[in-house]
Motif scaffolding. Sequence first.
Motif, short mmCIF file in Angstrom:
data_model
loop_
_atom_site.label_atom_id
_atom_site.label_comp_id
_atom_site.label_asym_id
_atom_site.label_seq_id
_atom_site.Cartn_x
_atom_site.Cartn_y
_atom_site.Cartn_z
N THR A 137 0.79 -1.23 0.00
CA THR A 137 0.00 0.00 0.00
C THR A 137 0.83 1.28 0.00
O THR A 137 0.27 2.35 0.01
N THR A 138 2.13 1.18 0.03
CA THR A 138 2.93 2.39 0.11
C THR A 138 3.78 2.53 -1.14
O THR A 138 4.04 1.56 -1.84
N PRO A 139 4.21 3.74 -1.44
CA PRO A 139 5.09 3.92 -2.60
C PRO A 139 6.41 3.17 -2.42
O PRO A 139 6.80 2.81 -1.32
N ARG A 153 8.17 6.06 -6.26
CA ARG A 153 7.25 5.73 -7.34
C ARG A 153 6.05 5.00 -6.74
O ARG A 153 6.19 4.16 -5.87
N SER A 154 4.87 5.36 -7.21
CA SER A 154 3.69 4.66 -6.74
C SER A 154 3.62 3.29 -7.38
O SER A 154 4.18 3.05 -8.44
N LEU A 206 7.17 10.38 -8.01
CA LEU A 206 6.35 11.31 -7.26
C LEU A 206 7.23 12.47 -6.80
O LEU A 206 8.39 12.28 -6.47
#
Length: 87
Positions: free
Chosen positions: A13-15, A49-50, A86
Amino acid sequence: MAARIFEHPIPDTTPLRLPRGARILKLDVQNDTPTIWAAVDPDADQVVRSVAIVGTGGSMPPEHFEYVDSVQLGPLVWHIFLGAELT
């Protein structure tokens, strides 16, 4: 510095943090976790980065996401995409 190959577990769930310019070489499962191996310059600045992890039949992420590869975990197949850096 010469590029080196590092592994990066893919978070749920995290970048994902990678050195700038990382070149993805492989995606596979290691210890039940989708993991990428990338050629990186370890001295490069880190970028974020996502990540989109999509199950078969799920909705595609936005167009700016780049398909990396797919992995199978048990009976499920997951398709991994990385977004742009990002800021």
